[in-house]
Design a protein around this motif. Structure first.
Motif, mmCIF file in Angstrom:
data_model
loop_
_atom_site.group_PDB
_atom_site.id
_atom_site.type_symbol
_atom_site.label_atom_id
_atom_site.label_comp_id
_atom_site.label_asym_id
_atom_site.label_seq_id
_atom_site.Cartn_x
_atom_site.Cartn_y
_atom_site.Cartn_z
ATOM 1 N N UNK A 187 7.211 -18.719 -5.074
ATOM 2 C CA UNK A 187 5.931 -18.471 -4.413
ATOM 3 C C UNK A 187 4.886 -18.025 -5.424
ATOM 4 N N UNK A 188 3.615 -18.198 -5.048
ATOM 5 C CA UNK A 188 2.487 -17.694 -5.838
ATOM 6 C C UNK A 188 1.750 -16.670 -4.980
ATOM 7 N N UNK A 189 1.608 -15.450 -5.496
ATOM 8 C CA UNK A 189 0.903 -14.415 -4.734
ATOM 9 C C UNK A 189 0.405 -13.333 -5.675
ATOM 10 N N UNK A 190 -0.692 -12.722 -5.302
ATOM 11 C CA UNK A 190 -1.164 -11.530 -6.007
ATOM 12 C C UNK A 190 -1.430 -10.466 -4.978
ATOM 13 N N UNK A 191 -1.493 -9.217 -5.418
ATOM 14 C CA UNK A 191 -1.817 -8.152 -4.469
ATOM 15 C C UNK A 191 -2.548 -7.047 -5.225
ATOM 16 N N UNK A 200 0.839 -1.207 0.000
ATOM 17 C CA UNK A 200 0.000 0.000 0.000
ATOM 18 C C UNK A 200 0.871 1.253 0.000
ATOM 19 N N UNK A 201 1.900 1.253 0.819
ATOM 20 C CA UNK A 201 2.777 2.442 0.887
ATOM 21 C C UNK A 201 3.491 2.665 -0.449
ATOM 22 N N UNK A 202 3.967 1.577 -1.054
ATOM 23 C CA UNK A 202 4.698 1.714 -2.323
ATOM 24 C C UNK A 202 3.802 2.208 -3.446
ATOM 25 N N UNK A 203 2.558 1.748 -3.449
ATOM 26 C CA UNK A 203 1.638 2.144 -4.527
ATOM 27 C C UNK A 203 1.028 3.513 -4.274
ATOM 28 N N UNK A 204 1.160 4.026 -3.035
ATOM 29 C CA UNK A 204 0.480 5.275 -2.693
ATOM 30 C C UNK A 204 -1.016 5.056 -2.518
ATOM 31 N N UNK A 205 -1.391 3.885 -1.977
ATOM 32 C CA UNK A 205 -2.803 3.520 -1.790
ATOM 33 C C UNK A 205 -3.160 3.563 -0.308
ATOM 34 N N UNK A 206 -4.478 3.593 -0.014
ATOM 35 C CA UNK A 206 -4.898 3.502 1.390
ATOM 36 C C UNK A 206 -4.595 2.117 1.942
ATOM 37 N N UNK A 207 -4.934 1.112 1.127
ATOM 38 C CA UNK A 207 -4.793 -0.256 1.621
ATOM 39 C C UNK A 207 -4.427 -1.201 0.482
ATOM 40 N N UNK A 208 -3.948 -2.356 0.849
ATOM 41 C CA UNK A 208 -3.669 -3.401 -0.142
ATOM 42 C C UNK A 208 -4.221 -4.717 0.385
ATOM 43 N N UNK A 209 -4.372 -5.658 -0.516
ATOM 44 C CA UNK A 209 -4.910 -6.971 -0.156
ATOM 45 C C UNK A 209 -4.082 -8.050 -0.828
ATOM 46 N N UNK A 210 -3.565 -8.983 -0.041
ATOM 47 C CA UNK A 210 -2.788 -10.095 -0.592
ATOM 48 C C UNK A 210 -3.733 -11.220 -0.992
#
Ligand SMILES: Cc1ncc(COP(=O)(O)O)c(C=O)c1O
Length: 405
Positions: free
Chosen positions: A224-228, A80-90
């Motif tokens: 690993x397998x992950x999305x965000x 979230x911090x890197x994207x400049x977003x309020x929140x992120x979801x893994x």
């Protein structure tokens, strides 16, 4: 989780990558956050149980393993911090992140505008699952720019971008498309896996929801397998609710590995970029090569947009070879020593893959006469990579010779 990383703003991306998500003071001085493996979370009192019920809709507390553990949240906070977003979801994969985002914003009767050069398996999602739910998809030319407005219908709810495009690396005019889409009330989503938030921050260019396959550069080690997904608070909660209803939960071990991958993302990308560009330039002048598909090359049609909007290029690009016999291409690829053949990318190792762009597009044509290869420049010594390719071209040319009368 109550506490966030101690305030380190304003911070550059490299400082964020180094510190965000870590709380050594809360963890016996240990630098990295621990991996919390959890299904059951215990509540000491009925009052705290009630509080958890209330907070559940806002996803603001750790209440059950499927909603994420403190390890998940440390990774989400970093993104979230890197994207400049309020929140992120893994999410458990990049495709899961795409599917959850689309399902959260589309319902029966809605219309989706999808870039023609989208990551291939997304077409399957649109053609089967979304179509079965009564959602129509129209594919558009990645070069459409503000003319996207002409394809929008009253029921168009989502406009989806990916730049550069999968397999063929076409750039998109992200701000122009996003502005036209938003003006007509659509939600703008973008797959930013190629650039990562270090080289492009979609939310600053009019995109509402940014999706990254963390499987690639964020993880960075092919393990690993992950999305965000990252967005403002309300949109993120909407996606998280959809993901939660579908039962998605990213594994804590993978969240730990993805967060560890982020720590070195910047230094890895520097090398991927340098090696990728050097290989691309070297390939441009090879007699076996028809053209190189790499937006950071000045000759590439997408170069002006890349230069205007992106801060760098990663290590994935394409090469169109001059026409050759399939056996000659097989001889080249089967004998590679360093370049592996595999479907992913973004790890530390170099890859080469024959691809068929024409099979996964419908709004545009791919009419290259020769075969297309996708290359991933890994972290090896460039001279060794060139030598591997050089030997590969020798096998290709020997194969061509065998065909001659
Ligand atoms: C651009 C892009 N987006 C999304 C994905 C999907 O990611 P995952 O394999 O983690 O589902 C991929 C995978 O190759 C990809 O290349």
């Amino acid at each position: 989780m109550s506490e966030r990383t101690p305030d380190i703003s304003p911070a550059g991306d490299d400082t964020l990558l180094t510190h965000v998500g870590n709380r050594p003071r809360d963890n016996f001085g240990v630098v990295n956050p621990p991996v919390y493996h959890a299904s059951t979370i215990l509540f000491p009192t009925v009052a705290s149980l009630r509080e958890a019920e209330v907070s559940r809709a806002r996803f603001s507390m750790v209440t059950y393993g499927r909603q994420g553990t403190p390890t998940t949240m440390a990774f989400e906070e970093a993104v979230a911090r890197l994207e400049g977003a309020d929140r992120a979801l893994a999410l458990p994969s990049g495709l899961a992140a795409i599917a959850a985002s689309l399902m959260a914003f589309l319902k029966t009767g809605d219309h989706l505008l999808m870039v023609d050069t989208v990551y291939g398996p997304v077409r399957g999602l649109c053609k089967r699952l979304l179509a079965d739910f009564g959602i129509q998809t129209t594919y558009y030319d990645p070069a459409i720019g503000e003319r996207i407005g002409g394809l929008m219908r009253p029921e168009t709810r989502v406009v989806y971008l990916e730049a550069p495009g999968s397999l063929t690396f076409e750039m998109q005019d992200v701000p122009a498309i996003a502005a036209a889409a938003r003006a007509r009330g659509a939600t703008v989503m973008m797959d930013n896996t190629w650039a990562t938030p270090l080289f492009f921050k979609p939310l600053r260019h009019g995109v509402d929801v940014v999706i990254e396959a963390a499987t690639k550069y964020m993880g960075g080690h092919s393990d690993l397998m992950m999305g965000v997904v990252a967005a403002d608070h309300d949109r993120l909660i909407r996606i998280k609710s959809a993901a939660h209803m579908m039962g998605h939960a990213a594994a804590p071990d993978d969240c730990y590995l993805a967060l560890r991958g982020l720590r070195t993302l910047s230094v890895r990308l520097e090398r991927h970029q340098k090696t990728g560009l050097e290989l691309a330039r070297w390939l441009q002048v090879r007699p076996e090569v028809d053209r190189v598909l790499h937006p950071a090359l000045p000759q590439d049609p997408g170069h002006p947009l890349w230069k205007r909007d992106f801060g760098g290029a990663t290590g994935l690009f394409g090469v169109v070879l001059k026409p050759c016999a399939p056996e000659a291409l097989e001889a080249m690829l089967d004998g590679m020593a360093l370049f592996g053949m595999g479907y992913s990318w973004g790890g530390y190792e170099s890859l080469i893959l024959p691809v068929a762009p024409q099979a996964s597009r419908s709004a545009t044509r791919w009419d290259a006469a020769g075969p297309t290869l996708r290359l991933h420049a890994g972290l090896e010594d460039i001279k060794d990579l060139k030598a591997d390719l050089d030997r590969g071209f020798a096998r290709l040319n020997a194969g061509k010779g065998a065909q001659d009368p």
